[in-house]
Design a protein around this motif. Structure first.
Motif, PDB file in Angstrom:
ATOM      1  N   UNK A  45       0.790  -1.298   0.024  1.00  0.00           N
ATOM      2  CA  UNK A  45       0.075  -0.088  -0.129  1.00  0.00           C
ATOM      3  C   UNK A  45       0.876   1.271  -0.096  1.00  0.00           C
ATOM      4  N   UNK A  46       0.282   2.186  -0.782  1.00  0.00           N
ATOM      5  CA  UNK A  46       1.132   3.449  -0.656  1.00  0.00           C
ATOM      6  C   UNK A  46       0.865   4.321   0.476  1.00  0.00           C
ATOM      7  N   UNK A  47       1.629   3.989   1.409  1.00  0.00           N
ATOM      8  CA  UNK A  47       1.679   4.524   2.739  1.00  0.00           C
ATOM      9  C   UNK A  47       2.830   5.002   3.392  1.00  0.00           C
ATOM     10  N   UNK A  48       2.722   6.076   4.245  1.00  0.00           N
ATOM     11  CA  UNK A  48       3.963   6.397   4.754  1.00  0.00           C
ATOM     12  C   UNK A  48       4.893   5.265   5.520  1.00  0.00           C
ATOM     13  N   UNK A  49       4.227   4.520   6.066  1.00  0.00           N
ATOM     14  CA  UNK A  49       4.872   3.590   6.813  1.00  0.00           C
ATOM     15  C   UNK A  49       5.791   2.649   5.719  1.00  0.00           C
ATOM     16  N   UNK A  50       5.351   2.233   4.363  1.00  0.00           N
ATOM     17  CA  UNK A  50       5.961   1.684   3.576  1.00  0.00           C
ATOM     18  C   UNK A  50       7.150   2.642   2.896  1.00  0.00           C
ATOM     19  N   UNK A  51       6.860   3.863   2.809  1.00  0.00           N
ATOM     20  CA  UNK A  51       7.847   4.937   2.184  1.00  0.00           C
ATOM     21  C   UNK A  51       9.074   5.133   3.257  1.00  0.00           C
ATOM     22  N   UNK A  52       8.663   4.862   4.363  1.00  0.00           N
ATOM     23  CA  UNK A  52       9.933   5.116   5.297  1.00  0.00           C
ATOM     24  C   UNK A  52      10.816   3.919   5.330  1.00  0.00           C
ATOM     25  N   UNK A  53      10.120   2.686   4.922  1.00  0.00           N
ATOM     26  CA  UNK A  53      11.117   1.506   4.782  1.00  0.00           C
ATOM     27  C   UNK A  53      12.000   1.814   3.684  1.00  0.00           C
ATOM     28  N   UNK A  54      11.484   2.370   2.561  1.00  0.00           N
ATOM     29  CA  UNK A  54      12.161   2.420   1.472  1.00  0.00           C
ATOM     30  C   UNK A  54      13.367   3.523   1.891  1.00  0.00           C
ATOM     31  N   UNK A  55      12.798   4.734   2.442  1.00  0.00           N
ATOM     32  CA  UNK A  55      13.822   5.679   2.882  1.00  0.00           C
ATOM     33  C   UNK A  55      15.002   5.187   3.825  1.00  0.00           C
ATOM     34  N   UNK A  56      14.754   4.415   4.598  1.00  0.00           N
ATOM     35  CA  UNK A  56      15.551   3.689   5.481  1.00  0.00           C
ATOM     36  C   UNK A  56      16.551   2.842   4.457  1.00  0.00           C
ATOM     37  N   UNK A  57      16.237   2.089   3.754  1.00  0.00           N
ATOM     38  CA  UNK A  57      16.751   1.251   2.775  1.00  0.00           C
ATOM     39  C   UNK A  57      17.988   2.041   2.106  1.00  0.00           C
ATOM     40  N   UNK A  58      17.318   3.125   1.373  1.00  0.00           N
ATOM     41  CA  UNK A  58      18.019   3.821   0.429  1.00  0.00           C
ATOM     42  C   UNK A  58      19.344   4.424   1.131  1.00  0.00           C
ATOM     43  N   UNK A  59      19.243   5.141   2.360  1.00  0.00           N
ATOM     44  CA  UNK A  59      20.340   5.624   2.829  1.00  0.00           C
ATOM     45  C   UNK A  59      21.284   4.765   3.868  1.00  0.00           C
ATOM     46  N   UNK A  60      20.830   3.434   3.800  1.00  0.00           N
ATOM     47  CA  UNK A  60      21.561   2.408   4.487  1.00  0.00           C
ATOM     48  C   UNK A  60      23.120   2.487   4.290  1.00  0.00           C
ATOM     49  N   UNK A  61      23.913   2.621   5.139  1.00  0.00           N
ATOM     50  CA  UNK A  61      25.356   2.670   4.871  1.00  0.00           C
ATOM     51  C   UNK A  61      25.827   3.914   4.571  1.00  0.00           C
ATOM     52  N   UNK A  62      24.879   4.953   4.816  1.00  0.00           N
ATOM     53  CA  UNK A  62      25.423   6.565   4.539  1.00  0.00           C
ATOM     54  C   UNK A  62      26.276   6.763   5.799  1.00  0.00           C
ATOM     55  N   UNK A  63      27.303   7.620   5.356  1.00  0.00           N
ATOM     56  CA  UNK A  63      28.164   8.148   6.360  1.00  0.00           C
ATOM     57  C   UNK A  63      28.577   9.513   6.479  1.00  0.00           C
ATOM     58  N   UNK A  64      28.290  10.438   7.443  1.00  0.00           N
ATOM     59  CA  UNK A  64      28.583  11.808   7.332  1.00  0.00           C
ATOM     60  C   UNK A  64      29.903  12.093   7.776  1.00  0.00           C
ATOM     61  N   UNK A  65      30.326  13.276   7.246  1.00  0.00           N
ATOM     62  CA  UNK A  65      31.752  13.797   7.665  1.00  0.00           C
ATOM     63  C   UNK A  65      31.737  15.052   8.559  1.00  0.00           C
ATOM     64  N   UNK A  66      30.731  15.277   9.448  1.00  0.00           N
ATOM     65  CA  UNK A  66      30.570  16.329  10.236  1.00  0.00           C
ATOM     66  C   UNK A  66      29.590  17.512   9.784  1.00  0.00           C
ATOM     67  N   UNK A  67      30.277  18.426   8.899  1.00  0.00           N
ATOM     68  CA  UNK A  67      29.035  19.299   8.491  1.00  0.00           C
ATOM     69  C   UNK A  67      27.853  18.763   7.920  1.00  0.00           C
ATOM     70  N   UNK A  68      28.115  17.452   7.073  1.00  0.00           N
ATOM     71  CA  UNK A  68      26.994  17.102   6.066  1.00  0.00           C
ATOM     72  C   UNK A  68      26.178  15.871   6.777  1.00  0.00           C
ATOM     73  N   UNK A  69      26.526  15.711   8.067  1.00  0.00           N
ATOM     74  CA  UNK A  69      25.808  14.592   8.582  1.00  0.00           C
ATOM     75  C   UNK A  69      24.298  14.513   8.769  1.00  0.00           C
ATOM     76  N   UNK A  70      23.977  15.903   8.664  1.00  0.00           N
ATOM     77  CA  UNK A  70      22.387  16.096   8.890  1.00  0.00           C
ATOM     78  C   UNK A  70      21.810  15.481   7.612  1.00  0.00           C
ATOM     79  N   UNK A  71      22.505  15.529   6.409  1.00  0.00           N
ATOM     80  CA  UNK A  71      21.756  15.005   5.246  1.00  0.00           C
ATOM     81  C   UNK A  71      21.217  13.626   5.166  1.00  0.00           C
TER      82      UNK A  71
END
Lengths: 331, 178, 743
Positions: free
Chosen positions: A283-309
Motif C-alpha cells: 500500500x502507498x502509505x507512509x510506513x512503507x515509504x519510510x522503509x524505502x527511505x531507510x533502505x536507501x540511505x543504509x550505509x550512509x556516512x557523514x563527515x561532520x558538517x554534512x551528517x544532517x543529510x
C-alpha cells in the motif's frame, strides 16, 4: 582562462576527431560549466570544440513510444516542451528546479550530464583536491563539507554530482546515446556516472573521444504519480542539499512499481533497486515509504558538517513519495 | 573528411599569442565586424571592446545575473558565453532597449517603482525581465519571483522589482489593446 | 517666514534613475581610456607564513604582460603606520600590500600582474608560481576566545561599553525569572554587486584621476597622497556611482593601492578589478560569541542585564564596534554589566558592515528578551513596554525623540499581533509550522561636520555639490530635494554633484549620517543664497518686492513672493538681475549644534516577522515582515521605504542565509562565491511592509530627519529567530538558521 584553439565543428565526426587528437580538448555546448571552470583555472583545454552548430537539437518520438532529446536541446526547451510536460513532468520539474532561467536558456542536455561537482575544494586551486589534481589529497573530508556526499564516498573523494536533471533521468531510466571514434553506443543512465573510488578525476564512463548525441526516455514517464523535491538553502538558484526524484505507478492504493533517485548525496544520482522493490505490491502509505527511505540511505556516512543529510534524505524521500502518490494527473 | 579552415587537428600547440577570429554581431541594431580572441567572453567584448558598460560583471561565473543580455531575444549570462560562439547573432543590451528618448516600459517601471538602489544589478534585472516576459511562462507573482531568481540584488529591492514587472506587464497589455 | 515644503516629504523618483536603467551610469571599473592596462591580483593560498620565492618568468614571457609587481620589486614606500591610516581605521598597523614577504591571512594580495588586456592579465596571473613557508595559524574564534582582550579604542565614533552600575551578577542570581544564553554569529561578507575596482588615469604630467569604488573620495585621496607622497592637487578621486558597498568602501581597499602603484611605476593608466572570490579577501563582519543574561521579577521588571561579547579582529589591527551597549539604552534596568573583548585571528581586519555592532548585538539582546518573555509567560511587546526607557541610562541623557511606543503599536496593529497565540507550535498550515516573532531595532542618529556649495546661474539652474557618495542610498535625490525645497525650485532645475574629491568636504558616507550631515550643509548653503536673493529683491528700487519685510518673502515655483500678496513676485533670475550678478555662489560648513550634546539621538524600530517552517525538512520561509520605524522626518518616502526594505532583506539574509565558512585547517574561507555564499534571491523575499511613524525632532539636525540606511536590518534577525521559536518550539542561538539546525 588559458590560451586555447577554437574549432567550430561542422559535424560530429569532425568534433570527435579534434577531441581524440588532443587529450585535453573539450567540447563546448552551453559553456555554463566549462567556462566557469576555465576561469577558475581548474580546466585547461588545449582546444575548445564548438558543437553548437551540430544538428542535435530535436525532440522527437522514438519508435517504442519514448522520447528522444537531442544533446544540444537547451534545458529550457526540454522543461517547457509540451510533450515533456505531458509525458515526463518529473523531468520538467527537475530541470526547472535547477540553476536560473538564464543558465537554463544556455545549458544543453548533453552538457548537463557532464556538469562537474560544486565541491569548494575542487573549485579552489589554492586547496588540495584529488578530483582536480589526483594525489593532492581531499580537503573536504576533514574540512568544510556541508554540501558533500554521504553515500558511495571513497577515501579519495566525497564530492557530489550537482545536477537536478540527472536525478530525474536516473529515475526515468533514460539511455544516453553517444558517438566516438569506435562508433555509436547506448549507455544506460545508471552506468553513465561513476562513483569516485580511486579515480575521482573521472566523473563518467564516457570515453575521452565520445560525444553525447541524445538522451532517450523510455515510454513509461510516470506522469500520473511523480515529483521532484529539492531541498536547499534558499528558495531558488541554489544547489540541492538533498533532492529526490520519486515516481510511482499505482494500482488502486497499491504500488505497482517505484523509482526513487536521490541527488546531492553522492557522486552520481543515487538509486537502489532493492530499496525500491520494497514498495512493490505494498500500500502507498507512509510506513512503507519510510522503509524505502531507510533502505536507501543504509550505509550512509557523514563527515561532520554534512551528517544532517542522512536524516534529511530519509525525510525527503518520504515526503517525495507522499507527494508522488497523492499527485493526480498533470503538472 | 571535411575540416574547417584553421581547425587544428593533428597536434598544433595551443596558441600563446592571441589568434583573433572574425566575428559578426548585430549589437543593439548595429552591425559589428570584430576580431576577437577565442577566450573573450561576450561580456568582456561588450564592456571592454565596445564600451557598452551597461552590462555588468558581478561575479563572472553565472552566479548573479548582472551580465544578463538578450541573444536572439533570449536572456542569457554573457559572462559564460564565448563571443566567438555567437557569430551571426543579434545581441540586445540595456543600452538598446529604449527607443530614442522613450524608455522601454520595463525601464520606466523600474524608475517609478524604485526597483533599484545602487543600480549595479539593474541592467541585468531589466534585461532578464524583458526576456522573461517574452518567454511567457510567468502567470502569477510567485512565477515572477521564481523566474527572476537568476538575478541577485544585494540592495534587496526584490519586492519593488516584482512591482515594476507587474506595472510593465500592465502597460504592455494596455499598449497591445489599443 | 518659512516657505512651506514643496519637495520634502514627496516620493520623488530617483534623479539618477534614468542613468541607472539605461546603463549610462558608470561605476569605478567602467571608465575606459585609450591605452588602459589591466591589473590582476594574485592571492595567497596560505593563512600565515612567509613567501619563499615568486617565479613570474612564465607570466612575463607572454607578449603583452608588462610587469609583475611583488614585495621584491615594488618601489620604496613609507614605512610608518600613520601613512597608511584612513578615516575608518581602527588602532593598530594597517595592512600594507606587497610590503614584505610576510603572509598574514589567506587571500592576501601577493602579486599584481599588469597586462595589455584583461584576459591576458588573468591568464598570466595563473602562471605566477609562489612558494611559501607556512606557519601555524589560528582562525577559530572559539579556540581563541580564551586569549580575548580589551581592545584599543582608536576608531572614530566608537562608544566603549558603559561602566557597570548596580550589581548585575547578584541581581541575576536573585531574580525570580532569568535567562542566560550564548549566541553565536558568523563571519559575513558585504558582497556588493559591484566588485571593488579602481581605474587610475595617468596624465602626461603625472597627475592622477582615480575612479575608485569608495564611500569617501576624500578618504581615498588622502590615503593615496600619504602612501605615494603626492600633493592633493595631483590626485583627484571620483566615484559618481557606487554599486553597493554597505561598509566595504569605508576604507581604501588594496586594489586602490595596487592600481596607483602600477600606474605610477609604468606611467600608464591602470585598472584593477577584484574577482568575486577576492571580494572575500578584505574586511568582513566579525564573528562573535555573545552571552546575554537577563533577570526579571515576576511582573517582568528587568532586574539584571548582562551582555558580554567576544568579537574577532586581525593580528594587526583592533577592529571594534558597538555591540553590547544597546540593551541599557533600550531598557531601564538598575543592574547592568556590559563587557566587550576581541580575539585576534589570522584573518583580515573586519570592517563596518551595515549597522555594525547593532545588527549582531541587538540580535542577541532581542533574542534573549524573547526568551525572557516566554519564561515570564508575558507578551513580548508587553515586556518591552514594561521596561521602556525614557532616558539613555548609559549616558544619563534624554532622547532627542523616541516614538518607539508608536512603532510597537502601529507595527503590531498592521501585523495583526493581537491574534497571536503565545504558545509555540500553535499554528500550522499543511506541512508547515507558522510562527510570529518581534524585536526592537535601534541605531544612532548622528550628524558630522560637512560642507556644500550652491551655485545659481542666470539660466535659473542651481548646482549644489559636496564630496559625499550615493551608494544606492538616494543621496543624489534627497540632496536635490533639499536644495529645490529651500529655493522653491522644481526638481528639474537642480543638479547635485557628489563623488569627487575636488568638491567641498563631506564625511565618509556611512553610519546613516549623510542626510543629517550633508543635507544640513546643502540646506544652509541654499539658505544663504535665499538671503542674498531676498536682499536683492527687497533693496532694489522698482522691484515688486521693494520694501517688503524679509520675513514676508517666500520662495515658490522659481519665484520670490510676498506671502500676503503672491501677485507681488519676482523670479529668481530677475532677482539676480536686480542684484546685478551673473551667478551666485555660497559654500558653507554645517556643524552639529551644541544643543545636541544634551541628548542621545537614535532611530528606533519595531520589527514583526512571520515564518513558515517545514516541520519535517526544516526549511524556513519568511512570509511577512512589518517594520515600523521612528526615523524623524521622512524626506522622500519612496527612497526611504527602499532603504528600510533593503535593510529588512539583509536581516532576513542574516537570519537564514549568510555565513562565510572557514576551513580552519587551511585558515581559508571556502564558500567564496555567489553560488555558495547565499544571499536571498527574489523567491526568498515576500511581503515587506514599512511604516514610518510620526516623529518630530528639532534637536537631531536642522532637517529633523534621521538616517535610515542601517535601522532596517537591526532587529530583523531576532524577530525571525523569535518567530522560528514560536513556530517550532526550538530556540536556535546561532546564525544563520539553516535547515540542519531544525531537523
Amino acid at each position: 582562462m588559458n590560451r586555447f584553439s577554437y574549432v567550430r565543428a561542422r559535424d560530429a565526426r569532425e568534433a570527435v576527431d579534434v577531441v581524440s587528437a588532443h587529450p585535453t580538448a573539450r567540447f563546448i555546448g552551453g559553456g555554463t560549466n566549462l567556462l566557469d571552470l576555465m576561469k577558475e583555472h581548474v580546466t585547461h583545454p588545449s582546444h575548445v570544440v564548438d558543437i553548437t552548430r551540430l544538428p542535435l537539437k530535436g525532440i522527437e518520438d522514438t519508435p517504442d513510444g519514448g522520447l528522444r532529446i537531442g544533446a544540444l536541446v537547451t534545458n529550457s526547451e526540454v522543461a517547457w516542451n509540451a510533450e515533456v510536460k505531458r509525458r515526463y513532468p518529473l523531468l520538467s520539474k527537475a530541470i526547472l528546479a535547477g540553476a536560473s532561467p538564464q543558465l537554463r536558456n544556455m545549458a544543453t542536455t548533453g552538457g548537463n550530464l557532464l556538469q562537474r561537482t560544486r565541491c569548494y575544494y575542487f573549485y579552489d586551486v589554492g586547496t588540495p583536491c584529488n578530483k582536480r589534481e589526483p594525489g593532492s589529497g581531499c580537503g573536504a573530508k576533514t574540512g568544510f563539507n556541508r554540501i558533500h556526499a554521504i553515500l558511495g564516498t571513497s577515501e579519495q573523494c566525497i564530492a557530489t554530482h550537482p545536477s537536478d536533471m540527472c536525478v530525474a533521468l536516473a529515475a526515468l531510466e533514460a539511455v544516453v546515446r553517444v558517438t566516438g571514434k569506435d562508433g555509436e553506443r547506448a549507455i544506460p543512465f545508471a552506468d553513465f556516472h561513476r562513483l569516485p573510488g580511486d579515480t575521482p578525476q573521472l566523473d563518467t564512463n564516457l570515453k575521452p573521444d565520445e560525444l553525447i548525441t541524445a538522451v532517450e526516455l523510455p515510454p513509461e514517464g510516470f506522469a500520473a504519480h511523480s515529483t521532484y523535491l529539492k531541498v536547499r538553502d534558499r528558495a531558488s538558484y541554489a544547489f540541492a542539499l538533498v533532492s529526490v526524484a520519486a515516481a510511482l505507478t499505482l494500482d488502486g492504493g497499491h504500488v505497482r512499481s517505484a523509482r526513487v533517485a536521490l541527488g546531492g548525496v553522492a557522486h552520481k544520482p543515487w538509486r537502489n533497486p532493492e530499496a525500491e522493490a520494497l514498495l512493490t505490491g505494498k500500500p502507498a502509505t507512509r510506513e512503507h515509504f519510510q522503509a524505502v527511505a531507510d533502505a536507501l540511505v543504509r550505509g550512509a556516512k557523514g563527515f561532520g558538517h554534512n551528517t544532517f543529510k542522512i536524516e534529511l534524505a530519509k525525510r525527503s524521500v518520504v515526503r517525495a513519495l507522499e507527494e508522488a502518490a497523492g499527485r493526480e494527473g498533470q503538472p | 573528411m571535411k575540416r574547417s579552415e584553421g581547425s587544428t587537428v593533428g597536434g598544433v600547440a595551443p596558441p600563446e599569442e592571441p589568434t583573433k577570429q572574425r566575428l559578426s554581431l548585430r549589437v543593439n541594431g548595429a552591425e559589428k565586424q570584430l576580431d576577437v580572441a577565442p577566450w573573450t567572453t561576450l561580456l568582456d567584448l561588450l564592456r571592454e571592446t565596445l564600451d557598452l558598460t551597461g552590462t555588468k560583471k558581478g561575479c563572472d561565473h553565472g552566479q548573479c545575473g548582472a551580465c544578463t543580455v538578450l541573444v536572439d531575444g533570449q536572456r542569457i549570462n554573457s559572462c559564460l558565453t564565448l563571443a566567438i560562439m555567437k557569430d551571426g547573432c543579434e545581441v540586445t543590451t540595456v543600452e538598446g532597449l529604449a527607443r530614442g528618448d522613450a524608455l522601454h516600459p520595463v525601464q520606466e517601471a523600474f524608475i517609478e517603482q524604485d526597483a533599484f538602489q545602487c543600480g549595479y544589478c539593474t541592467p541585468g534585472q531589466i534585461c532578464s525581465a524583458v526576456g522573461m516576459l517574452a518567454e511567457g511562462h510567468a502567470r502569477t507573482d510567485d512565477d515572477i519571483r521564481e523566474q527572476m531568481s537568476g538575478n541577485l540584488c544585494r540592495c534587496g529591492a526584490y519586492p519593488h522589482i516584482l512591482a515594476a514587472i507587474q506595472q510593465a506587464r500592465r502597460t504592455s497589455a494596455k499598449g497591445e489593446g489599443t | 517666514m518659512t516657505t512651506p515644503s514643496t519637495q520634502l516629504g514627496r516620493p520623488v523618483n530617483r534623479v539618477d534613475g534614468r542613468a541607472k536603467v539605461t546603463g549610462e551610469a558608470r561605476y569605478a571599473g567602467e571608465f575606459n581610456v585609450p591605452g588602459l592596462l589591466y591589473g590582476q591580483v594574485v592571492s595567497s593560498t596560505i593563512a600565515r607564513g612567509r613567501i619563499k620565492s615568486i617565479d613570474a618568468s612564465e607570466a612575463l614571457r607572454l607578449p603583452g604582460v608588462l610587469r609583475v609587481f611583488t614585495h621584491e620589486n615594488r618601489p620604496s614606500l613609507p614605512w610608518f603606520d600613520r601613512k597608511y591610516r584612513d578615516d575608518d581605521a581602527p588602532s593598530g598597523s594597517p595592512f600594507r600590500p606587497l610590503h614584505n614577504d610576510k603572509v598574514v591571512y589567506s587571500g592576501q594580495p601577493v602579486a599584481l600582474v599588469v597586462a595589455e588586456t584583461f584576459e591576458l592579465a588573468r591568464h598570466a596571473a595563473s602562471l605566477v608560481r609562489i612558494e611559501y613557508k607556512p606557519d601555524s595559524h589560528e582562525t577559530d574564534l572559539r579556540a581563541q576566545r580564551k586569549k580575548a582582550y580589551a581592545p584599543r579604542q582608536g576608531k572614530d565614533g566608537f562608544e566603549p561599553p558603559p561602566k557597570p552600575w548596580g550589581h548585575a551578577d547578584k541581581a541575576l542570581d536573585k531574580a525570580a525569572v532569568k535567562v542566560d544564553a550564548e549566541y553565536e554569529t558568523p563571519v559575513e561578507h558585504h558582497n556588493p554587486m559591484e566588485p571593488h575596482a579602481s581605474t587610475v588615469i595617468h596624465e602626461d604630467d603625472g597627475t592622477l584621476t582615480i575612479y575608485d569604488k569608495t564611500q569617501g573620495v576624500l578618504n581615498s585621496q588622502t590615503y593615496v597622497c600619504n602612501v605615494f607622497d603626492l600633493p592633493k592637487e595631483q590626485v583627484r578621486v571620483r566615484s559618481p556611482f557606487v554599486g553597493g558597498a554597505f561598509g566595504s568602501g569605508l576604507r581604501p581597499q588594496y586594489q586602490l593601492f595596487l592600481a596607483v602603484l602600477a600606474a605610477r611605476e609604468l606611467k600608464r593608466s591602470v585598472r584593477v578589478t577584484l574577482t568575486r572570490e577576492q571580494m572575500f579577501t578584505f574586511g568582513h563582519r566579525p564573528a562573535t560569541l555573545q552571552r546575554v543574561a537577563l533577570g526579571a521579577s515576576a511582573d517582568g521588571t528587568l532586574e539584571a542585564l548582562i551582555h558580554e561579547a567576544v568579537s574577532e579582529t586581525s593580528s594587526f589591527e583592533d577592529y571594534i564596534e558597538v555591540l553590547v551597549n544597546w540593551g541599557s539604552m533600550l531598557y531601564r534596568c538598575d543592574n547592568v554589566r556590559a563587557d566587550y573583548k576581541v580575539a585576534a585571528l589570522d584573518c583580515y581586519t573586519p570592517i563596518d558592515m551595515r549597522a555594525p555592532g547593532a545588527a549582531i548585538g541587538v540580535y542577541a539582546l532581542e533574542s534573549a528578551m524573547d526568551e525572557l518573555a516566554h519564561a515570564l509567560r508575558m507578551d513580548p511587546i508587553a515586556l518591552r513596554l514594561k521596561n521602556y526607557s525614557e532616558r539613555d541610562q548609559n549616558k544619563d541623557k534624554p532622547y532627542s525623540s523616541k516614538e518607539l511606543r508608536a512603532c510597537y503599536q502601529q507595527g503590531a496593529e498592521r501585523f495583526g499581533w493581537a491574534r497571536r497565540n503565545p504558545e509555540p507550535r500553535s499554528m500550522r498550515e499543511g506541512h508547515e509550522l507558522v510562527g510570529w516573532g518581534m524585536a526592537t531595532g535601534i541605531w544612532d542618529a548622528m550628524q558630522q561636520p560637512a560642507s556644500a556649495k550652491a551655485v545659481l546661474g542666470l539660466d535659473g539652474r542651481l548646482v549644489v555639490s559636496s564630496a559625499t557618495a550615493d551608494i544606492g542610498t538616494g543621496t543624489y535625490t534627497v540632496m536635490t530635494q533639499i536644495a529645490a525645497d529651500t529655493l522653491g525650485l522644481p526638481i528639474e532645475s537642480v543638479t547635485f554633484k557628489l563623488g569627487d574629491s575636488s568638491l567641498p568636504m563631506a564625511p565618509l558616507e556611512g553610519g546613516s549620517w549623510t542626510v543629517a550631515s550633508v543635507g544640513s550643509a546643502v540646506k544652509e548653503a541654499c539658505e544663504k543664497l535665499r538671503e542674498q536673493l531676498v536682499t536683492f529683491a527687497r533693496k532694489t528700487k522698482g522691484s515688486p518686492l521693494a520694501g517688503v519685510g524679509a520675513e514676508e518673502v517666500v520662495f515658490a515655483e522659481g519665484q520670490l513672493r510676498n506671502a500676503s500678496d503672491p501677485s507681488r513676485a519676482v523670479s529668481i533670475v530677475e532677482a539676480m538681475r536686480l542684484g546685478g550678478v551673473t551667478h551666485l555662489e555660497e559654500q558653507t560648513s554645517a556643524v552639529p549644534s551644541p544643543k545636541q550634546q544634551a541628548y542621545t539621538r537614535c532611530v528606533h524600530s519595531a520589527v514583526f516577522a512571520e515564518v513558515k517552517v517545514d516541520e519535517a525538512l526544516g526549511t524556513v520561509r519568511v512570509t511577512r515582515v512589518v517594520s515600523a520605524v521612528a526615523g524623524g522626518r521622512v524626506l522622500n518616502p519612496k527612497t526611504a521605504r527602499s532603504q528600510v526594505m533593503g535593510g529588512v532583506v539583509w536581516g532576513i539574509s542574516m537570519a537564514l542565509h549568510e555565513e562565510t565558512a572557514l576551513d580552519h585547517t587551511l585558515g581559508r574561507f571556502m564558500n567564496h562565491n555567489y553560488a555558495e555564499y547565499h544571499v536571498p534571491v527574489n523567491a526568498d523575499v515576500r511581503d515587506i511592509d514599512v511604516i514610518f511613524v510620526d516623529e518630530d525632532d528639532t534637536v537631531v539636525n536642522p532637517l529633523g530627519a534621521k538616517g535610515l540606511g542601517e535601522i532596517g536590518i537591526v532587529g530583523v534577525a531576532a524577530a525571525v529567530a523569535n518567530a522560528v521559536f514560536h513556530a517550532t518550539g526550538r530556540r536556535v542561538r546561532g546564525l544563520p538558521i539553516t535547515l540542519d539546525k531544525l531537523l
